[in-house]
Write a protein that holds these residues in place. Structure first.
Motif, PDB file in Angstrom:
ATOM      1  N   TYR A 140      11.820   9.931 -29.112  1.00  0.00           N
ATOM      2  CA  TYR A 140      11.207  10.397 -27.866  1.00  0.00           C
ATOM      3  C   TYR A 140      10.485   9.283 -27.112  1.00  0.00           C
ATOM      4  O   TYR A 140      10.181   9.422 -25.933  1.00  0.00           O
ATOM      5  N   PHE A 141      10.220   8.164 -27.778  1.00  0.00           N
ATOM      6  CA  PHE A 141       9.675   6.993 -27.085  1.00  0.00           C
ATOM      7  C   PHE A 141      10.613   6.608 -25.934  1.00  0.00           C
ATOM      8  O   PHE A 141      10.187   6.399 -24.792  1.00  0.00           O
ATOM      9  N   ALA A 142      11.901   6.524 -26.239  1.00  0.00           N
ATOM     10  CA  ALA A 142      12.894   6.182 -25.212  1.00  0.00           C
ATOM     11  C   ALA A 142      13.039   7.295 -24.190  1.00  0.00           C
ATOM     12  O   ALA A 142      13.217   7.032 -22.990  1.00  0.00           O
ATOM     13  N   TYR A 143      12.961   8.537 -24.645  1.00  0.00           N
ATOM     14  CA  TYR A 143      13.141   9.673 -23.728  1.00  0.00           C
ATOM     15  C   TYR A 143      12.049   9.685 -22.655  1.00  0.00           C
ATOM     16  O   TYR A 143      12.313   9.969 -21.479  1.00  0.00           O
ATOM     17  N   LYS A 144      10.816   9.392 -23.058  1.00  0.00           N
ATOM     18  CA  LYS A 144       9.709   9.363 -22.101  1.00  0.00           C
ATOM     19  C   LYS A 144       9.935   8.283 -21.038  1.00  0.00           C
ATOM     20  O   LYS A 144       9.711   8.502 -19.843  1.00  0.00           O
ATOM     21  N   ILE A 145      10.370   7.130 -21.488  1.00  0.00           N
ATOM     22  CA  ILE A 145      10.587   6.018 -20.561  1.00  0.00           C
ATOM     23  C   ILE A 145      11.729   6.334 -19.602  1.00  0.00           C
ATOM     24  O   ILE A 145      11.625   6.107 -18.385  1.00  0.00           O
ATOM     25  N   LEU A 146      12.822   6.881 -20.127  1.00  0.00           N
ATOM     26  CA  LEU A 146      13.970   7.178 -19.263  1.00  0.00           C
ATOM     27  C   LEU A 146      13.636   8.246 -18.226  1.00  0.00           C
ATOM     28  O   LEU A 146      14.087   8.169 -17.080  1.00  0.00           O
ATOM     29  N   GLN A 147      12.834   9.230 -18.609  1.00  0.00           N
ATOM     30  CA  GLN A 147      12.416  10.240 -17.634  1.00  0.00           C
ATOM     31  C   GLN A 147      11.530   9.620 -16.555  1.00  0.00           C
ATOM     32  O   GLN A 147      11.606  10.003 -15.374  1.00  0.00           O
ATOM     33  N   GLN A 196      10.374   6.259   2.670  1.00  0.00           N
ATOM     34  CA  GLN A 196       9.392   5.416   3.357  1.00  0.00           C
ATOM     35  C   GLN A 196       8.395   4.790   2.380  1.00  0.00           C
ATOM     36  O   GLN A 196       7.606   3.918   2.759  1.00  0.00           O
ATOM     37  N   ASN A 197       8.422   5.234   1.126  1.00  0.00           N
ATOM     38  CA  ASN A 197       7.542   4.696   0.092  1.00  0.00           C
ATOM     39  C   ASN A 197       8.366   3.988  -0.987  1.00  0.00           C
ATOM     40  O   ASN A 197       9.586   4.042  -0.996  1.00  0.00           O
ATOM     41  N   HIS A 198       7.654   3.342  -1.908  1.00  0.00           N
ATOM     42  CA  HIS A 198       8.294   2.716  -3.062  1.00  0.00           C
ATOM     43  C   HIS A 198       7.689   3.322  -4.330  1.00  0.00           C
ATOM     44  O   HIS A 198       6.484   3.643  -4.355  1.00  0.00           O
ATOM     45  N   PHE A 199       8.509   3.426  -5.383  1.00  0.00           N
ATOM     46  CA  PHE A 199       8.049   4.040  -6.627  1.00  0.00           C
ATOM     47  C   PHE A 199       8.474   3.167  -7.803  1.00  0.00           C
ATOM     48  O   PHE A 199       9.649   2.825  -7.946  1.00  0.00           O
ATOM     49  N   VAL A 200       7.501   2.819  -8.632  1.00  0.00           N
ATOM     50  CA  VAL A 200       7.726   1.900  -9.743  1.00  0.00           C
ATOM     51  C   VAL A 200       7.470   2.632 -11.063  1.00  0.00           C
ATOM     52  O   VAL A 200       6.387   3.194 -11.266  1.00  0.00           O
ATOM     53  N   PRO A 201       8.452   2.634 -11.974  1.00  0.00           N
ATOM     54  CA  PRO A 201       8.236   3.247 -13.290  1.00  0.00           C
ATOM     55  C   PRO A 201       7.446   2.296 -14.193  1.00  0.00           C
ATOM     56  O   PRO A 201       7.739   1.097 -14.256  1.00  0.00           O
ATOM     57  N   ASN A 225      -1.116   5.377  -9.449  1.00  0.00           N
ATOM     58  CA  ASN A 225      -0.242   6.315 -10.162  1.00  0.00           C
ATOM     59  C   ASN A 225      -0.369   7.737  -9.624  1.00  0.00           C
ATOM     60  O   ASN A 225      -1.463   8.212  -9.356  1.00  0.00           O
ATOM     61  N   ILE A 226       0.764   8.418  -9.502  1.00  0.00           N
ATOM     62  CA  ILE A 226       0.737   9.799  -9.019  1.00  0.00           C
ATOM     63  C   ILE A 226       1.250  10.797 -10.046  1.00  0.00           C
ATOM     64  O   ILE A 226       1.031  12.005  -9.897  1.00  0.00           O
ATOM     65  N   ALA A 227       1.930  10.327 -11.112  1.00  0.00           N
ATOM     66  CA  ALA A 227       2.473  11.269 -12.095  1.00  0.00           C
ATOM     67  C   ALA A 227       2.442  10.650 -13.478  1.00  0.00           C
ATOM     68  O   ALA A 227       2.717   9.452 -13.650  1.00  0.00           O
ATOM     69  N   PHE A 228       2.120  11.485 -14.463  1.00  0.00           N
ATOM     70  CA  PHE A 228       2.079  11.059 -15.856  1.00  0.00           C
ATOM     71  C   PHE A 228       2.996  11.958 -16.672  1.00  0.00           C
ATOM     72  O   PHE A 228       2.909  13.187 -16.594  1.00  0.00           O
ATOM     73  N   ILE A 229       3.875  11.350 -17.458  1.00  0.00           N
ATOM     74  CA  ILE A 229       4.822  12.079 -18.299  1.00  0.00           C
ATOM     75  C   ILE A 229       4.373  11.955 -19.755  1.00  0.00           C
ATOM     76  O   ILE A 229       4.233  10.841 -20.270  1.00  0.00           O
ATOM     77  N   GLY A 230       4.141  13.091 -20.393  1.00  0.00           N
ATOM     78  CA  GLY A 230       3.664  13.071 -21.767  1.00  0.00           C
ATOM     79  C   GLY A 230       4.251  14.184 -22.606  1.00  0.00           C
ATOM     80  O   GLY A 230       4.810  15.156 -22.082  1.00  0.00           O
ATOM     81  N   HIS A 268       0.812  -1.219   0.000  1.00  0.00           N
ATOM     82  CA  HIS A 268       0.000   0.000   0.000  1.00  0.00           C
ATOM     83  C   HIS A 268       0.848   1.274   0.000  1.00  0.00           C
ATOM     84  O   HIS A 268       0.319   2.355  -0.278  1.00  0.00           O
ATOM     85  N   ASN A 269       2.130   1.159   0.287  1.00  0.00           N
ATOM     86  CA  ASN A 269       2.979   2.351   0.261  1.00  0.00           C
ATOM     87  C   ASN A 269       3.790   2.452  -1.037  1.00  0.00           C
ATOM     88  O   ASN A 269       4.771   3.168  -1.113  1.00  0.00           O
ATOM     89  N   THR A 270       3.349   1.708  -2.052  1.00  0.00           N
ATOM     90  CA  THR A 270       3.985   1.778  -3.376  1.00  0.00           C
ATOM     91  C   THR A 270       3.121   2.597  -4.321  1.00  0.00           C
ATOM     92  O   THR A 270       1.902   2.410  -4.382  1.00  0.00           O
ATOM     93  N   PHE A 271       3.765   3.483  -5.064  1.00  0.00           N
ATOM     94  CA  PHE A 271       3.085   4.282  -6.086  1.00  0.00           C
ATOM     95  C   PHE A 271       3.812   4.113  -7.416  1.00  0.00           C
ATOM     96  O   PHE A 271       5.002   3.768  -7.441  1.00  0.00           O
ATOM     97  N   THR A 272       3.086   4.355  -8.481  1.00  0.00           N
ATOM     98  CA  THR A 272       3.718   4.303  -9.804  1.00  0.00           C
ATOM     99  C   THR A 272       3.849   5.705 -10.384  1.00  0.00           C
ATOM    100  O   THR A 272       3.118   6.631 -10.007  1.00  0.00           O
ATOM    101  N   VAL A 273       4.806   5.848 -11.281  1.00  0.00           N
ATOM    102  CA  VAL A 273       4.883   7.012 -12.170  1.00  0.00           C
ATOM    103  C   VAL A 273       4.927   6.421 -13.565  1.00  0.00           C
ATOM    104  O   VAL A 273       5.579   5.393 -13.796  1.00  0.00           O
ATOM    105  N   CYS A 274       4.220   7.018 -14.498  1.00  0.00           N
ATOM    106  CA  CYS A 274       4.109   6.322 -15.776  1.00  0.00           C
ATOM    107  C   CYS A 274       4.131   7.266 -16.961  1.00  0.00           C
ATOM    108  O   CYS A 274       3.893   8.473 -16.855  1.00  0.00           O
TER     109      CYS A 274
END
Length: 537
Positions: free
Chosen positions: A112-119, A133-138, A344-349, A93-99
């Motif tokens: 830019y496909f690769a650039y989005k993923i690397l960011q 104290q949390n975990h973050f998964v790309p 998810n807490i953040a979206f990169i576009g 429950h303390n894990t969030f994603t950024v995608c």
């Protein structure tokens, strides 16, 4: 295994708004100013991630379903330990994603496909340090249900467009990979001799010739390229994921609420900006076999356009319950599905993606789905050693490369010539002469003033022509240097576009191997309003 190539790299930055390649909407989004500020939740250059996590934690989340579905999706590929660990963490429950999200373009499409993923990877790393104290998964969220093969089925390689020759229709992710052998052979011919060419081609053959469809092939390729960073690939074309969206899809089919909600936002946005995406009455497609077609309401029936499929209300409800995977959100509802199934807490576009997400905040609020932090994707300009050496010899700073080519050429000539090419004194003398003549004309006959000013105009125009001829003649003395400038500009900005919007990652990988991504990851800035120039020393 060949060791990673590790050239010396320098980083330079220029504000995105000053490059000339981004829309006013992007510039206003980054500035955080009105009139755009009301359409998103968090400042894109100083987001409150703590607040985003607090709000997201209140959303009901089927983490067990998410992890189980991901493990199943990875059954056909080698599951790296970094990826396995991150999928496991998603159940906490303390894990969030950024995608980030992108369609499964063959061979990844543009740089830019690769650039989005690397960011996305960089953001997860930064947040892990900031909030230990949390975990973050790309996460890379694959838009595998996109049916635009014209966009997804071609790449540019070494200045040549290569196109997949197939007659398949429907969702590109479901298309069979048959026929891609010919393209891979051409890639091998062009790049196979390079230091990492064999490794690259082996990876492509494994992805596209050992998997049945494009979405599985893309998962394999992205996993091989970025799995070492713990990147998790998610394919939403899945019954377990779509089932979580059933209540929202029911409302869409029976009440058509999205069109009205998003329409009101568009009315406000369109007063200042070009609208990126317009909602339909029903923002769902029907996805089956080789068909992805719009669902429309016709009286008491729901019909699938350009097919014989149609449903009564009871039949449609039964179909949605039995086969939620057959219902595919369009751009208006895609983000809702993403934010429903992911913590998810953040979206990169990119700029276009940001533009349509700005239309959706009220729709998210209506469906009680937390709206994420929006971040503009990183942009890079990669300058290899030869190009960097030539730019330095010409005395041109990397930032100046964003100027118009002929303006850059003219400025170079002006800076290096011994001749006086700007006829300021001559213009001043003309003005002084004709001011005196105008006074004399007034004294003799006021009607002569117009004639005098007409002659003034002709004289100034003649001086301008001479100035242009002087510059053109002087350019010939610097022909080698000016040709160099034009050639470098054309290579770095192919077709007067950004490198990242035209070229593919493969020539860079064939030259540098995985080290190419390592360098970009070090250069990446997860939250920024700067364009990054990466110059090889």
């Amino acid at each position: 295994m060949i060791n990673h190539v590790q050239p010396a790299i320098g980083h330079y930055h220029i504000p995105i708004a000053e490059t000339g390649f981004f829309s006013p909407l992007v510039a206003d989004f980054l500035s955080g100013k009105a009139p755009l500020r009301e359409f998103y939740e968090y400042l894109p250059t100083a987001p409150d991630f703590s607040k985003a996590m607090t709000i997201k934690a209140t959303q009901p989340m089927r983490r067990d379903v998410l992890a189980e579905a991901l493990y199943k999706q990875y059954q056909g590929v080698e599951l790296r330990e970094e990826v396995r660990a991150n999928i496991g963490l998603l159940q906490a429950h303390n894990t969030f994603t950024v995608c980030t999200a992108h369609q499964p373009n063959i061979f990844t499409g543009f740089l830019y496909f690769a650039y989005k993923i690397l960011q996305t990877v960089k953001l997860a790393q930064d947040l892990q340090r900031q909030y230990p104290q949390n975990h973050f998964v790309p996460v890379y969220y694959m838009g595998s249900e996109d049916a635009d093969l014209d966009e997804l089925g071609s790449i540019w390689l070494e200045g040549e467009k290569l196109t997949w020759d197939t007659a398949q229709t429907g969702a590109v992710g479901r298309m069979r990979t048959a026929g891609l052998e010919k393209m891979i052979a051409e890639i091998e011919r062009k790049l196979g001799f390079m230091p990492f060419g064999t490794e690259l081609v082996t990876m492509l053959k494994k992805a596209y010739l050992e998997h049945d469809n494009i979405q599985e092939a893309t998962l394999s390729l992205v996993n091989d390229l970025f799995g070492c960073y713990g990147l998790v690939v998610l394919i939403p074309d899945n019954s377990a994921f779509k089932r979580q969206l059933v209540p929202i899809m029911e409302e869409e089919l029976w009440q058509q609420s999205s069109a009205g909600i998003v329409g009101k936002t568009i009315d406000k946005l369109s007063a200042h900006y070009k609208v990126q995406a317009n909602p339909r009455e029903i923002n769902l497609f029907y996805l089956r076999d080789n068909v992805r077609a719009r669902i429309v309401k016709d009286g008491e029936l729901w019909k699938v356009l350009h097919t014989s499929w149609q449903f009564t209300g009871e039949e449609l409800k039964a179909e949605l319950e039995a086969h939620p995977e057959r219902f595919s959100p369009n751009v208006i509802l895609r983000g809702i599905l993403q934010e429903t199934i992911l913590p998810n807490i953040a979206f990169i576009g990119g700029g276009g993606e940001i533009a349509y997400w700005l239309e959706l905040k009220d729709l998210f609020r209506h469906h009680k789905v937390p709206y994420p932090v929006l971040l503009l994707r990183n942009s890079f300009l990669w300058i290899n050693k030869d190009q960097h050496d030539r730019v330095r010899k010409l005395g041109i700073g990397p930032e100046a490369l964003f100027e118009d080519t002929e303006l850059l050429v003219n400025r170079f000539v002006h800076q290096h010539t011994d001749a006086s090419l700007v006829l300021r004194d001559e213009y001043a003398a003309i003005e002084k002469l004709f001011n005196a003549l105008e006074e004399k004309a007034k004294a003799i006959d006021v009607t002569l003033v117009a004639t005098t000013n007409a002659e003034r105009h002709r004289a100034v125009k003649s001086i301008g022509k001479l100035e242009h001829k002087f510059l053109r003649a002087e350019k010939k003395k610097f022909a080698w240097q000016t040709d160099q400038i034009r050639e470098i500009k054309q290579r770095l900005f192919p077709g007067n576009s950004l490198q990242e919007r035209k070229e593919n990652f493969m020539p860079y990988y064939a030259q540098y191997g995985p080290g190419f991504f390592d360098h970009l990851l070090r250069a990446a800035t997860a939250v920024t309003d700067q364009f990054c120039i990466v110059a090889e020393g």
